[in-house]
Design a protein around this motif. Structure first.
Motif, PDB file in Angstrom:
ATOM      1  N   GLN A 191       0.820  -1.207   0.000  1.00 17.04           N
ATOM      2  CA  GLN A 191       0.000   0.000   0.000  1.00 17.04           C
ATOM      3  C   GLN A 191       0.861   1.268   0.000  1.00 17.04           C
ATOM      4  OE1 GLN A 191      -3.319   0.058   2.823  1.00 17.04           O
ATOM      5  NE2 GLN A 191      -3.170  -2.162   3.053  1.00 17.04           N
ATOM      6  N   THR A 192       0.288   2.328  -0.559  1.00 19.49           N
ATOM      7  CA  THR A 192       0.836   3.672  -0.434  1.00 19.49           C
ATOM      8  C   THR A 192      -0.018   4.414   0.586  1.00 19.49           C
ATOM      9  OG1 THR A 192       1.658   3.740  -2.707  1.00 19.49           O
ATOM     10  CG2 THR A 192       1.235   5.854  -1.629  1.00 19.49           C
ATOM     11  N   VAL A 193       0.612   4.947   1.617  1.00 19.42           N
ATOM     12  CA  VAL A 193      -0.127   5.587   2.702  1.00 19.42           C
ATOM     13  C   VAL A 193       0.416   6.992   2.916  1.00 19.42           C
ATOM     14  CG1 VAL A 193      -0.716   5.501   5.151  1.00 19.42           C
ATOM     15  CG2 VAL A 193      -0.610   3.373   3.832  1.00 19.42           C
ATOM     16  N   ASP A 194      -0.467   7.982   2.837  1.00 19.10           N
ATOM     17  CA  ASP A 194      -0.121   9.357   3.180  1.00 19.10           C
ATOM     18  C   ASP A 194      -0.724   9.697   4.532  1.00 19.10           C
ATOM     19  OD1 ASP A 194       1.324   9.873   0.909  1.00 19.10           O
ATOM     20  OD2 ASP A 194      -0.347  10.757  -0.185  1.00 19.10           O
ATOM     21  N   ILE A 195       0.126  10.138   5.455  1.00 26.04           N
ATOM     22  CA  ILE A 195      -0.324  10.528   6.786  1.00 26.04           C
ATOM     23  C   ILE A 195      -0.841  11.964   6.689  1.00 26.04           C
ATOM     24  CG2 ILE A 195       0.351  10.812   9.202  1.00 26.04           C
ATOM     25  CD1 ILE A 195       0.371   7.907   8.189  1.00 26.04           C
ATOM     26  N   TRP A 196      -2.138  12.077   6.406  1.00 24.95           N
ATOM     27  CA  TRP A 196      -2.738  13.387   6.149  1.00 24.95           C
ATOM     28  C   TRP A 196      -4.231  13.272   6.439  1.00 24.95           C
ATOM     29  CZ3 TRP A 196      -0.479  17.887   5.799  1.00 24.95           C
ATOM     30  CH2 TRP A 196      -1.113  18.977   5.212  1.00 24.95           C
ATOM     31  N   ASN A 197      -4.689  13.885   7.519  1.00 24.12           N
ATOM     32  CA  ASN A 197      -6.078  13.739   7.937  1.00 24.12           C
ATOM     33  C   ASN A 197      -7.035  14.321   6.904  1.00 24.12           C
ATOM     34  OD1 ASN A 197      -5.113  12.617  10.257  1.00 24.12           O
ATOM     35  ND2 ASN A 197      -5.810  14.226  11.641  1.00 24.12           N
ATOM     36  N   GLU A 198      -8.046  13.519   6.543  1.00 20.06           N
ATOM     37  CA  GLU A 198      -9.057  13.947   5.580  1.00 20.06           C
ATOM     38  C   GLU A 198     -10.411  13.398   6.000  1.00 20.06           C
ATOM     39  OE1 GLU A 198      -8.627  15.947   3.147  1.00 20.06           O
ATOM     40  OE2 GLU A 198      -6.613  15.750   2.309  1.00 20.06           O
ATOM     41  N   ASP A 199     -11.463  14.133   5.610  1.00 23.80           N
ATOM     42  CA  ASP A 199     -12.830  13.666   5.824  1.00 23.80           C
ATOM     43  C   ASP A 199     -13.257  12.936   4.549  1.00 23.80           C
ATOM     44  OD1 ASP A 199     -15.504  13.261   6.235  1.00 23.80           O
ATOM     45  OD2 ASP A 199     -16.060  15.384   6.219  1.00 23.80           O
ATOM     46  N   GLY A 200     -13.000  11.632   4.518  1.00 22.59           N
ATOM     47  CA  GLY A 200     -13.257  10.881   3.291  1.00 22.59           C
ATOM     48  C   GLY A 200     -14.194   9.706   3.454  1.00 22.59           C
ATOM     49  N   GLY A 201     -14.858   9.580   4.640  1.00 22.97           N
ATOM     50  CA  GLY A 201     -15.671   8.402   4.869  1.00 22.97           C
ATOM     51  C   GLY A 201     -14.796   7.178   5.096  1.00 22.97           C
ATOM     52  N   ASN A 225       8.525  10.906  13.711  1.00 21.91           N
ATOM     53  CA  ASN A 225       8.198  12.053  14.562  1.00 21.91           C
ATOM     54  C   ASN A 225       8.109  13.325  13.721  1.00 21.91           C
ATOM     55  OD1 ASN A 225       7.738  13.632  16.818  1.00 21.91           O
ATOM     56  ND2 ASN A 225       9.910  13.823  17.315  1.00 21.91           N
ATOM     57  N   HIS A 226       7.038  13.414  12.950  1.00 21.15           N
ATOM     58  CA  HIS A 226       6.858  14.548  12.053  1.00 21.15           C
ATOM     59  C   HIS A 226       5.359  14.857  11.962  1.00 21.15           C
ATOM     60  CE1 HIS A 226       6.917  17.037   8.448  1.00 21.15           C
ATOM     61  NE2 HIS A 226       8.235  17.074   8.517  1.00 21.15           N
ATOM     62  N   PRO A 227       4.915  16.068  12.337  1.00 15.91           N
ATOM     63  CA  PRO A 227       3.480  16.364  12.350  1.00 15.91           C
ATOM     64  C   PRO A 227       2.893  16.715  10.991  1.00 15.91           C
ATOM     65  CG  PRO A 227       4.701  18.239  13.171  1.00 15.91           C
ATOM     66  CD  PRO A 227       5.710  17.150  12.932  1.00 15.91           C
ATOM     67  N   GLY A 228       3.724  16.921   9.986  1.00 14.66           N
ATOM     68  CA  GLY A 228       3.217  17.228   8.658  1.00 14.66           C
ATOM     69  C   GLY A 228       2.879  15.970   7.880  1.00 14.66           C
ATOM     70  N   LYS A 229       2.756  16.121   6.570  1.00  9.93           N
ATOM     71  CA  LYS A 229       2.445  14.956   5.733  1.00  9.93           C
ATOM     72  C   LYS A 229       3.658  14.037   5.655  1.00  9.93           C
ATOM     73  CE  LYS A 229      -0.092  15.085   1.944  1.00  9.93           C
ATOM     74  NZ  LYS A 229      -0.547  15.284   0.537  1.00  9.93           N
ATOM     75  N   VAL A 230       3.428  12.787   5.991  1.00  8.92           N
ATOM     76  CA  VAL A 230       4.442  11.741   5.866  1.00  8.92           C
ATOM     77  C   VAL A 230       3.930  10.744   4.843  1.00  8.92           C
ATOM     78  CG1 VAL A 230       5.751   9.945   7.054  1.00  8.92           C
ATOM     79  CG2 VAL A 230       5.111  12.045   8.282  1.00  8.92           C
ATOM     80  N   SER A 231       4.724  10.480   3.822  1.00 13.51           N
ATOM     81  CA  SER A 231       4.327   9.522   2.785  1.00 13.51           C
ATOM     82  C   SER A 231       5.101   8.225   2.975  1.00 13.51           C
ATOM     83  CB  SER A 231       4.612  10.084   1.393  1.00 13.51           C
ATOM     84  OG  SER A 231       3.764  11.184   1.119  1.00 13.51           O
ATOM     85  N   LEU A 232       4.377   7.119   2.933  1.00 11.75           N
ATOM     86  CA  LEU A 232       5.007   5.805   3.090  1.00 11.75           C
ATOM     87  C   LEU A 232       4.651   4.921   1.907  1.00 11.75           C
ATOM     88  CD1 LEU A 232       3.716   6.611   6.212  1.00 11.75           C
ATOM     89  CD2 LEU A 232       5.422   4.853   6.735  1.00 11.75           C
TER      90      LEU A 232
END
Length: 762
Positions: A191-201, A225-232
């Motif tokens: 999977q590709t996971v972006d740590i970025w809060n969204e209202d997506g259901g 330890n990073h509060p911004g967008k983290v891409s994995l």
């Protein structure tokens, strides 16, 4: 984010400077500082290329952190996640002959190879088993010309977007879990996971609660330890690695060791904050008005009377959005047309023995009387020209409260206190995912991109602290949708907007299990599904599942969730499920207290409890409810369910037993397929366990000591301690019962409390 095209090529416009060499290093107390650079052929290679400074530290025993910095000149306005730290537990060993350094923190070590052009990081356990590390070309600085800020007209000064990139090795068969609430497959590999809060259901790759922490089947976890967008990229770019990238000039991660998955969670929650406890009354059934339904005092009273007439226990009534006037959310005032005597009505609800919850969000619509007050006093997030940031996407002309402004926090809290004075016990802290990042500024000048996820933490903390200030530690609780690392300290969280389908019920469970592999111990879903109207079969199956979750709430969008509108048989199922959960209250309180101490969730993916059974690692349609009970929800209209029974380490302790029929036993290590009516589902009691219940309870907050039963299944492996937790103060143990195997090898001896013992299977 993907930067490569296969192993050899980069994507158009991308350049990566890979670190291959340790130019120099310095050891100072418990810190190692390294200067990394590219492959060095001669001294000329030190010119016209970047370096990365690496700092190795250990905040806690068994945790090693690596901070990588390209440019150190940036202004750091935060925010930052709170990290618990201690000193005195790390040791550093250097071998001048081999040019290798070992940094050890308790059972975890990091070996660094500083031989010329042989940069290598290897994390390993005390048994020298490799966990993960950095092999060839796995630490780099990326320059990306695919950015709007890149302009060739700027010549040599043209700026490309910079990214820090680290790639951590994965072993053969290694599986990755967590990364917050994710509704796709529980196993994150591929999977590709972006740590970025969204209202997506709940039906997409987007998530409300993104946590940059994953746990590996190999015995470790990684927290970025990073509060911004983290891409994995989890085996989705390099098939042997987890690629982690962040925009900007620095990245810090922590590798967290554990002798078991539970041990990893214990250390992670010690690092980021132990989960808080909740009051006993919150484990009862919650009923809401639903979202867009038409309701007034008469409608609500009719619902409550219906529950009483049908003998269905109910603990909490929740008023969703339209308790306030439309376009004025959030002004904290009951709509006087629907509730002309709101204070009096709340008192009448309290006289019924109910707790009260109301919906709020961190926004203020332009039509609200509070808008002008907030604008005048600078309580809202602003644009860079000092105007209020507004949009119409939710409430017309809405503004967003700036929780970095202490005066705004006080203002917001004062309105919460006014509602608590009226009798409100809890707040549903909805939204906080749609937080702007461009062209805005905060009161404390926080970096907007780093605040996007972090905002949820501020919002929930402020509301949670207001509640606890009123009722005491571990006695307040939220019903929150958004979260960030550390949010486990402000429970409870629910899974957001799901559809009324069996598929959505299953994806909700996956999301909950994923979140609870990320440091959270409490979770709920919208029973029956939020969007749409559930058919009766789905309603009853979700009721069974929802009443075996830590928290249980009936909630919908445009239709009510009271059971009798789906058929009186639905009322019967709900009654039975609520009463079963209430009799389990002593067990739930005990397991929650253990979760608070150890970071282990109430609802557990099977591998968390049975790491020795490799068959459990892919199962995502069932779970352990605490240590002793396995639950397999039914996800089909026909009632057919296939489930796996884990293999216990000591098979001499006996067999698993059905909760509903003690003569029905199950062998570990096998799959079963059954068909269940709506009066049962697979609930299995683990062998070699003692489960505490109390069938005399009418509500979770009732007196705890009278009516205790101990359900003993199989042979105990030594003494078992059973804690009776005070329902009035859930962090306090009233009594500890010691249960020991008797000399006959078939019964038990009980010390500390006279109780009824029920033997399920000897």
């Amino acid at each position: 984010m993907k930067f490569t095209e296969g192993m050899w090529c980069l994507r158009e416009g991308v350049n990566i400077e890979w670190m291959s060499n340790v130019e120099r290093l310095r050891v100072q107390q418990e810190t190692v500082d390294l200067l990394l650079n590219k492959f060095q052929r001669h001294r000329g290679d030190t010119l016209n290329s970047p370096t990365i400074s690496a700092k190795v530290t250990s905040p806690l025993d068994g945790i090693i952190g690596v901070k990588l910095v390209h440019w150190a000149g940036n202004v750091d306005n935060g925010p930052h996640y709170a990290i618990d730290q201690e000193t005195g537990h790390a040791t550093i060993t250097q071998n001048q002959d081999t040019k290798k350094l070992t940094y050890a923190s308790g059972p975890l070590s990091l070996d660094i190879n500083s031989n010329p052009n042989e940069l290598d990081f290897v994390f390993h356990s005390e048994s020298s088993k490799k966990l993960t590390g950095h092999s060839f070309r796995s630490i780099g600085y990326v320059r990306d010309a695919r950015s709007a800020k890149y302009d060739t007209a700027d010549g040599i000064y043209a700026e490309k977007q910079g990214y820090m990139l680290v790639e951590l090795d994965l072993g053969v068969g290694e599986k990755v879990y967590g990364l917050g609430e994710r509704f796709g497959p529980l196993v994150k590999n591929g999977q590709t996971v972006d740590i970025w809060n969204e209202d997506g259901g709940t039906s997409s790759e987007l998530a409300y609660k993104n946590i940059p922490f994953y746990i590996s089947s190999k015995g470790y976890g990684v927290f970025v330890n990073h509060p911004g967008k983290v891409s994995l990229e989890v085996q989705s770019e390099r098939t042997t690695r987890v690629n982690i990238s962040v925009s900007g000039e620095e990245l810090e991660y922590f590798v967290i060791f554990g002798t078991s998955p539970k041990d990893v969670l214990r250390r992670y929650t010690t690092l980021t904050g132990k989960p808080a406890l909740v009051p006993a009354w919150s484990y009862n059934l919650w009923l809401t008005t639903s979202f867009t339904t038409n309701y007034d005092e008469q409608t609500v009273t009719g619902f409550l009377d219906g529950f009483k007439e049908r003998d269905i226990p109910l603990g909490v009534f929740h008023f969703d959005c339209f308790w306030m006037k439309s376009y004025q959310w959030c002004d904290f005032d009951f709509d006087d047309e629907m509730f002309p005597d709101a204070a009096g009505y709340l008192k009448r609800l309290k006289d019924r023995g109910l707790r009260i919850s109301v919906w709020i969000n961190p926004y203020v619509g332009q039509a609200s009387p509070l808008f002008e007050e907030g604008k005048k006093n600078g309580y809202f997030i602003k644009r860079t020209d000092d105007s209020v940031w507004q949009w119409d996407f939710w409430q017309a002309g809405m503004a967003v409260v700036d929780f970095t402004n202490p005066a705004a926090c006080t203002w917001y809290t004062n309105h919460l206190e006014r509602l608590m004075d009226m009798g409100v016990d809890s707040f549903k802290t909805d939204f906080a995912e749609r937080i702007p990042v461009k062209g805005i500024k905060y009161h404390d000048n926080s970096d907007p991109a780093r605040m996007h996820n972090y905002y949820a933490l501020l919002y929930n903390r402020i509301v949670y602290n207001a509640l606890n200030a009123r009722v005491g530690t571990n006695q307040g609780l939220l019903f929150a949708r958004s979260a960030a690392p550390g949010g486990q300290q402000f429970p409870v969280h629910w899974g957001g907007d799901c559809e009324s389908t069996f598929e959505a019920m299953a994806e909700s469970l996956r999301g909950g299990l994923s979140l609870m592999l990320s440091g959270y111990i409490f979770w709920a879903s919208d029973i029956g599904g939020f969007e749409g109207t559930p058919p009766p079969a789905l309603y009853k199956r979700w009721v069974q599942f929802g009443l075996l979750s830590s928290h249980s709430r009936l909630h919908g969008s445009s239709s009510f969730r009271v059971p009798w509108i789906y058929g009186e048989d639905c009322s019967d199922v709900l009654r039975d499920c609520v009463k079963r959960k209430i009799l389990l209250t002593p067990y739930i309180l005990q397991e929650a207290l253990r979760g608070h101490r150890e970071g282990v969730p109430l609802m557990r993916a099977l591998f968390l409890e049975f790491p020795q059974d490799l068959n459990t690692y892919a199962v995502d349609t069932q779970y352990m409810f605490g240590s002793n009970l396995m639950v397999a929800p039914v996800f089909s209209e026909e009632g057919e369910v296939t489930f796996y029974v884990p293999r216990v380490e000591d098979e001499s302790q006996g067999t698993w037993v059905s909760w509903f029929d003690y003569s029905k036993t199950y062998e570990g290590g096998r799959w079963y397929t059954e068909t269940h009516g709506f009066d049962t589902l697979p609930i299995l009691v683990r062998p070699g366990t003692v489960t505490i219940t109390n069938p005399l309870l009418k509500a979770p907050e009732d007196a705890a000591l009278e009516g205790i039963q101990l359900l003993v299944n199989g042979r105990l492996d030594g003494k078992v301690s059973v804690e009776i937790v005070n329902p009035g103060q859930t962090g306090e143990v009233l009594k500890t019962i010691q249960v020991s195997p008797a000399a006959d090898g078939k019964s038990v001896e009980v010390e500390g409390q006279e109780t009824e013992v029920i033997y399920l299977h000897k």
